[in-house]
Design a protein around this motif. Structure first.
Motif, mmCIF file in Angstrom:
data_model
loop_
_atom_site.group_PDB
_atom_site.id
_atom_site.type_symbol
_atom_site.label_atom_id
_atom_site.label_comp_id
_atom_site.label_asym_id
_atom_site.label_seq_id
_atom_site.Cartn_x
_atom_site.Cartn_y
_atom_site.Cartn_z
ATOM 1 N N GLY A 90 84.829 55.850 42.983
ATOM 2 C CA GLY A 90 85.230 55.585 42.905
ATOM 3 C C GLY A 90 86.017 54.570 43.892
ATOM 4 O O GLY A 90 84.720 53.362 44.566
ATOM 5 N N ARG A 91 87.231 53.835 43.674
ATOM 6 C CA ARG A 91 87.634 52.121 44.312
ATOM 7 C C ARG A 91 88.021 52.576 45.830
ATOM 8 O O ARG A 91 87.251 51.230 46.012
ATOM 9 C CB ARG A 91 89.281 52.200 43.682
ATOM 10 N N ARG A 92 88.107 53.763 46.447
ATOM 11 C CA ARG A 92 87.700 53.293 48.867
ATOM 12 C C ARG A 92 86.669 53.556 48.611
ATOM 13 O O ARG A 92 86.997 52.577 49.794
ATOM 14 C CB ARG A 92 88.834 54.588 48.756
ATOM 15 N N LYS A 93 86.059 54.270 48.533
ATOM 16 C CA LYS A 93 85.319 54.322 49.282
ATOM 17 C C LYS A 93 83.930 53.058 49.719
ATOM 18 O O LYS A 93 83.966 52.426 50.366
ATOM 19 C CB LYS A 93 83.550 55.615 49.500
ATOM 20 N N PRO A 94 83.629 52.603 48.516
ATOM 21 C CA PRO A 94 83.173 50.908 48.228
ATOM 22 C C PRO A 94 83.303 50.258 49.530
ATOM 23 O O PRO A 94 83.334 49.137 50.049
ATOM 24 C CB PRO A 94 83.283 51.216 46.986
ATOM 25 N N LEU A 95 85.279 50.372 49.247
ATOM 26 C CA LEU A 95 85.710 49.351 49.296
ATOM 27 C C LEU A 95 86.110 49.238 51.188
ATOM 28 O O LEU A 95 85.887 48.568 52.023
ATOM 29 C CB LEU A 95 87.370 49.250 48.990
ATOM 30 N N LEU A 96 86.283 50.591 51.538
ATOM 31 C CA LEU A 96 85.778 50.873 52.952
ATOM 32 C C LEU A 96 85.157 50.480 53.500
ATOM 33 O O LEU A 96 84.930 49.760 54.188
ATOM 34 C CB LEU A 96 86.000 52.322 53.529
ATOM 35 N N PHE A 97 84.189 50.444 53.012
ATOM 36 C CA PHE A 97 82.636 50.079 53.049
ATOM 37 C C PHE A 97 82.205 48.270 53.251
ATOM 38 O O PHE A 97 81.495 48.030 54.381
ATOM 39 C CB PHE A 97 81.236 50.085 52.657
ATOM 40 N N GLY A 98 82.745 47.890 52.513
ATOM 41 C CA GLY A 98 82.544 46.194 52.255
ATOM 42 C C GLY A 98 83.423 45.572 52.771
ATOM 43 O O GLY A 98 82.817 44.965 53.957
ATOM 44 N N ILE A 99 85.479 46.227 53.984
ATOM 45 C CA ILE A 99 85.614 45.696 54.380
ATOM 46 C C ILE A 99 84.833 45.772 56.291
ATOM 47 O O ILE A 99 85.156 45.264 56.823
ATOM 48 C CB ILE A 99 87.734 46.626 54.647
ATOM 49 N N GLY A 100 84.699 47.032 56.332
ATOM 50 C CA GLY A 100 83.827 47.483 57.114
ATOM 51 C C GLY A 100 82.563 46.464 57.858
ATOM 52 O O GLY A 100 82.657 45.846 58.692
ATOM 53 N N LEU A 101 81.865 46.626 56.619
ATOM 54 C CA LEU A 101 81.397 44.785 56.910
ATOM 55 C C LEU A 101 81.451 44.042 57.166
ATOM 56 O O LEU A 101 80.708 43.004 58.343
ATOM 57 C CB LEU A 101 79.777 45.351 54.849
ATOM 58 N N GLN A 112 78.521 38.307 55.770
ATOM 59 C CA GLN A 112 80.392 38.639 55.448
ATOM 60 C C GLN A 112 81.020 38.244 54.198
ATOM 61 O O GLN A 112 81.889 38.970 53.635
ATOM 62 C CB GLN A 112 81.176 37.801 56.145
ATOM 63 N N ALA A 113 80.337 37.719 53.244
ATOM 64 C CA ALA A 113 80.511 37.512 52.224
ATOM 65 C C ALA A 113 80.474 38.848 51.117
ATOM 66 O O ALA A 113 80.573 39.005 50.402
ATOM 67 C CB ALA A 113 79.548 36.413 50.983
ATOM 68 N N LEU A 114 78.794 39.510 51.944
ATOM 69 C CA LEU A 114 79.080 40.540 50.882
ATOM 70 C C LEU A 114 79.748 41.607 51.173
ATOM 71 O O LEU A 114 80.023 42.640 50.500
ATOM 72 C CB LEU A 114 77.626 41.317 51.318
ATOM 73 N N GLY A 115 80.325 41.992 52.569
ATOM 74 C CA GLY A 115 81.298 42.308 52.668
ATOM 75 C C GLY A 115 82.663 42.389 51.741
ATOM 76 O O GLY A 115 83.265 42.873 51.250
ATOM 77 N N GLY A 116 83.370 41.415 51.741
ATOM 78 C CA GLY A 116 84.730 40.386 51.450
ATOM 79 C C GLY A 116 84.260 40.643 49.952
ATOM 80 O O GLY A 116 85.387 40.548 49.488
ATOM 81 N N CYS A 117 82.903 40.829 49.333
ATOM 82 C CA CYS A 117 83.162 40.707 47.543
ATOM 83 C C CYS A 117 83.951 41.630 47.015
ATOM 84 O O CYS A 117 84.673 42.305 45.936
ATOM 85 C CB CYS A 117 81.698 40.110 47.277
ATOM 86 N N ALA A 118 83.905 43.368 48.360
ATOM 87 C CA ALA A 118 83.768 44.813 47.608
ATOM 88 C C ALA A 118 86.323 43.998 47.648
ATOM 89 O O ALA A 118 86.175 45.224 46.302
ATOM 90 C CB ALA A 118 84.086 45.755 48.840
ATOM 91 N N GLY A 119 85.939 43.362 47.946
ATOM 92 C CA GLY A 119 87.609 43.140 47.559
ATOM 93 C C GLY A 119 87.982 42.977 46.261
ATOM 94 O O GLY A 119 89.040 43.303 45.475
ATOM 95 N N MET A 120 87.182 42.020 45.870
ATOM 96 C CA MET A 120 87.189 41.457 45.004
ATOM 97 C C MET A 120 87.302 42.470 43.492
ATOM 98 O O MET A 120 88.038 42.177 42.205
ATOM 99 C CB MET A 120 86.683 40.016 44.679
#
Length: 410
Positions: A82-93, A117-125
């Motif tokens: 799903g979209r939420r779980k990877p996104l929340l993990f990425g923002i947390g990272l 930081q990049a590995l986390g931020g790219c989740a939103g993209m």
């Protein structure tokens, strides 16, 4: 749709709740803020860490590598969980890595933290494109992407100014403290206000199939040509960002205090052009707009190259083709992105990830090319942008041919 989101409003974009659009816009700002906010702090960071400004610039290269590679991981995760779980993990990272950047005692620590930081931020993209594809039909997706361009255009205007202000008030570490708080607030927004948009009836694909699904997309001409059209257009933007400091500050002697305003004015034209795109979509199809805007992009960049080659002395003669070259990108990119994702609702995460990786990989190449070709003129920047303009026309034409072949078989 209304049964799933009873509080939604009908906008000019698509049938999408306004709060979701605002969250997606904020996610689009993670990249520009992380890139542009700390640029004014390079000299101060170099002094504190005992290295040169050129070594601090490595943190920018590391960030781009993380953005390009990390998206390939989030794509399969977004389709599987799903979209939420990877996104929340990425923002947390991203949040933890931003904190690590603020506390960095050495260059090596900073580089590692910037990569994380990049590995986390790219989740939103990845996720924001997938969410738009989940909720919108292709024509409405192009309108939504145009509105998200608003955030991508505003962020580069405000980020350097905000970074300069924070640097003066509390030092360079405060910039990363700000990013930590920003990420934390958006984690709360996603947790409480962003619903899961992956259709519940869809069987999630196993992660082990991700490699072959990427191969399948790479072998699909229509997706690849549309993705290349948007990626090459975006690469022209990064060529401009890489070359503009030298062109404006050194070549045309623009005062430093006026550079941010000039840069921001051009970004404002980018924003206005993106808003115009959503209106043009009321009258013309995405394919028709891609054909027209790529041709304009090519003409503008070739004219810019001619002005650079002639070494026009007046900045006011150099600016018109440059402004048009940058502004029209905001029309090429959303339409090409929407066309690339059309027909891939069942694997929007994978498709979004591959497209994002292509965009930043090609942008990284063009940015490096501008630096390597430096010859004390504006020709390297303009030349790379002109090549991007020519390639977008070629890619758009190949996409039309591929689309025609598909239509003929049906």
């Amino acid at each position: 749709f209304s049964s799933l989101y009873p509080g939604c409003i009908i906008t000019e974009l698509c049938l999408m709740p306004l709060h979701i659009l605002l969250i997606l816009g904020g996610l689009s700002a993670f990249g520009p803020l992380s890139i542009d906010m700390y640029l004014p702090a390079f000299p101060a960071m170099a002094e504190d860490l005992g290295v040169s400004s050129e070594q601090i610039q490595l943190s920018l290269s590391v960030y781009f590598i993380g953005l390009a590679s990390g998206q390939l991981v989030y794509g399969p995760l977004a389709d599987r969980f799903g979209r939420r779980k990877p996104l929340l993990f990425g923002i947390g990272l991203f949040c933890v890595a931003s904190l690590a950047c603020a506390l960095a005692p050495t260059l090596e620590w900073l580089l590692a933290a910037r990569f994380a930081q990049a590995l986390g931020g790219c989740a939103g993209m990845v996720v924001n494109r997938a969410v738009v594809r989940d909720l919108c039909e292709p024509i409405d997706a192009a309108k939504a992407f145009s509105q998200l361009m608003l955030i991508m255009g505003v962020a580069p205007i405000l980020a350097p100014l905000a970074g300069t202000a924070l640097l003066g008030l509390a030092g360079w570490a405060s910039i990363f403290w700000f990013l930590t708080v920003f990420a934390g607030l958006f984690a709360l927004a996603v947790y409480f206000f962003l619903p899961e948009t992956l259709p519940p009836h869809r069987a999630p694909p196993p992660l082990r199939s991700a490699f072959w699904r990427y191969i399948g997309l790479l072998c699909e001409p229509l997706f690849m040509f549309h993705a290349f059209t948007g990626s090459v257009a975006m690469a022209g933007m990064f060529a401009y960002i890489s070359g503009s400091p030298y062109v404006f500050l050194e070549l045309y002697k623009v005062p430093v205090e006026q550079y941010a305003w000039l840069f921001g004015s051009i970004a404002s034209c980018f924003i206005l052009s993106a808003q115009l795109n959503s209106r043009l979509l009321r009258r013309w199809s995405q394919l028709a707009l891609i054909r027209g805007t790529t041709f304009i992009y090519m003409l503008a960049t070739v004219t810019l190259l001619l002005a650079a080659w002639l070494q026009v002395e007046s900045l006011w003669l150099f600016l018109p083709p440059l402004v048009l070259s940058v502004a029209i990108i905001s029309q090429v990119l959303p339409n090409a992105s929407a066309c690339a994702l059309a027909g891939h609702g069942h694997q929007a995460g994978i498709a979004s990830a591959l497209m994002g990786t292509m965009q930043f990989a090609i942008a990284g190449i063009t940015s490096a090319a501008v630096g390597m070709l430096h010859d004390n003129t504006a020709v390297p920047m303009a030349g790379v942008m002109a090549v991007c303009g020519l390639l977008t026309v070629v890619m758009a034409a190949l996409a039309r041919q591929a689309n025609g072949r598909i239509a003929a078989t049906h």
